[in-house]
Design an enzyme around this catalytic site. Structure first.
Site, PDB file in Angstrom:
ATOM      1  N   SER A  85      45.936  32.720  42.701  1.00 37.13           N
ATOM      2  CA  SER A  85      46.490  33.390  41.528  1.00 37.13           C
ATOM      3  C   SER A  85      46.050  34.845  41.443  1.00 37.13           C
ATOM      4  O   SER A  85      45.018  35.233  41.985  1.00 37.13           O
ATOM      5  CB  SER A  85      46.058  32.663  40.253  1.00 37.13           C
ATOM      6  OG  SER A  85      46.408  31.307  40.310  1.00 37.13           O
TER       7      SER A  85
HETATM    8  N1  SAH Z   1      43.358  27.713  41.327  1.00 32.70           N
HETATM    9  C1  SAH Z   1      43.936  28.093  42.595  1.00 32.70           C
HETATM   10  C2  SAH Z   1      45.440  28.303  42.490  1.00 32.70           C
HETATM   11  C3  SAH Z   1      46.070  27.287  43.308  1.00 32.70           C
HETATM   12  S1  SAH Z   1      47.820  27.138  43.310  1.00 32.70           S
HETATM   13  C4  SAH Z   1      43.229  29.287  43.189  1.00 32.70           C
HETATM   14  O1  SAH Z   1      42.399  29.907  42.509  1.00 32.70           O
HETATM   15  O2  SAH Z   1      43.477  29.604  44.364  1.00 32.70           O
HETATM   16  C5  SAH Z   1      47.981  25.494  42.676  1.00 32.70           C
HETATM   17  C6  SAH Z   1      47.335  24.397  43.472  1.00 32.70           C
HETATM   18  O3  SAH Z   1      47.558  23.178  42.743  1.00 32.70           O
HETATM   19  C7  SAH Z   1      47.938  24.168  44.851  1.00 32.70           C
HETATM   20  O4  SAH Z   1      46.933  24.225  45.823  1.00 32.70           O
HETATM   21  C8  SAH Z   1      48.550  22.763  44.747  1.00 32.70           C
HETATM   22  O5  SAH Z   1      48.471  22.035  45.961  1.00 32.70           O
HETATM   23  C9  SAH Z   1      47.696  22.133  43.666  1.00 32.70           C
HETATM   24  N2  SAH Z   1      48.292  20.987  42.962  1.00 32.70           N
HETATM   25  C10 SAH Z   1      49.595  20.787  42.623  1.00 32.70           C
HETATM   26  N3  SAH Z   1      49.749  19.613  41.992  1.00 32.70           N
HETATM   27  C11 SAH Z   1      48.511  19.043  41.912  1.00 32.70           C
HETATM   28  C12 SAH Z   1      48.021  17.806  41.384  1.00 32.70           C
HETATM   29  N4  SAH Z   1      48.830  16.908  40.813  1.00 32.70           N
HETATM   30  N5  SAH Z   1      46.704  17.548  41.477  1.00 32.70           N
HETATM   31  C13 SAH Z   1      45.846  18.437  42.087  1.00 32.70           C
HETATM   32  N6  SAH Z   1      46.262  19.605  42.617  1.00 32.70           N
HETATM   33  C14 SAH Z   1      47.577  19.913  42.528  1.00 32.70           C
END
Ligand code: SAH
Length: 203
Positions: free
Chosen positions: A52
């Site tokens: 993000s």
């Molecule tokens: N917080 C992260 C942003 C990641 S983008 C950072 O700082 O880099 C969102 C992430 O959520 C992705 O890696 C995706 O695989 C994960 N995601 C999506 N659905 C999910 C779920 N049901 N449970 C856990 N993770 C999930």
């Protein structure tokens, strides 16, 4: 980054600004994007996911109103960057990632950077992490059509849950829910764009 992208906007919590200044964001981006690690934007990571934008990480963190003694759950570990920011601010961080390779890599990186108060596991964050509940705060860093019921149950009374809730296609409202004895209080923070939450919530 802290001065021009965060303090100049509405990030005023000194603890959040300090944490954002301490976490080495360049460790969490792909080698190909190293030169852009501190830019004002999200960047692609593996598995079609994103790290993000720094401002959104700071805004979600500030909106969660964290105390040093808090126990926090993150759903969507991704690169592990938000987990590290949380690790700078609270006692215990639990983060769940649904893509196994991302969970493994982020866990290893956070260990290498000595974030010993952050635990990562592979799984669907929909179910939360019951063994460590209740949580003082929960951050969902993927876009959800609604609130997962198990996460509401695992939020302490007085706890804050920050989540991008689907609004129109590919756009979400970043919302903070505060759990009170009478129920959830909803505050809209701003409009955002996150990758979708997958798994059980889409069934
Ligand atoms: N917080 C992260 C942003 C990641 S983008 C950072 O700082 O880099 C969102 C992430 O959520 C992705 O890696 C995706 O695989 C994960 N995601 C999506 N659905 C999910 C779920 N049901 N449970 C856990 N993770 C999930």
């Amino acid at each position: 980054m802290v001065e021009t992208q965060l303090r100049s906007r509405d990030i005023a919590d000194p603890r959040v600004l300090d944490a954002m200044g301490r976490v080495p964001r360049h460790e969490f981006v792909l080698p190909a994007h190293l030169a852009r690690a501190y830019e004002d934007r999200a960047l692609p990571i593996r598995e079609n996911q994103t790290i993000s934008q720094p401002y959104i990480v700071a805004l979600m963190t500030q909106s969660a109103e964290l105390k040093p003694t808090d126990r926090v759950l993150e759903v969507g570990t991704g690169s592990g960057y938000q987990s590290a920011v949380l690790g700078e601010l609270v006692q215990e961080v639990y983060s769940i990632e649904i893509v196994e390779s991302l969970a493994t890599e982020a866990g290893a990186l956070l260990g290498k950077l000595s974030y010993s108060n952050v635990q990562v596991k592979y799984g669907d964050g929909y179910a939360g992490w019951k063994e460590h509940a209740p949580f003082d705060a929960i951050l969902i860093t993927a876009a959800a059509p609604r609130l997962p019921k198990p996460l509401i149950d695992q939020l302490a009374v007085g706890g804050r849950l920050v989540v991008p809730i689907d609004n129109i296609l590919l756009h979400q409202d970043l919302v903070r829910f505060t759990k009170t004895k009478e129920g959830l209080v909803r505050d809209k923070i701003t409009g955002v764009q996150f990758v979708p939450m997958t798994g059980e919530i889409r069934k």
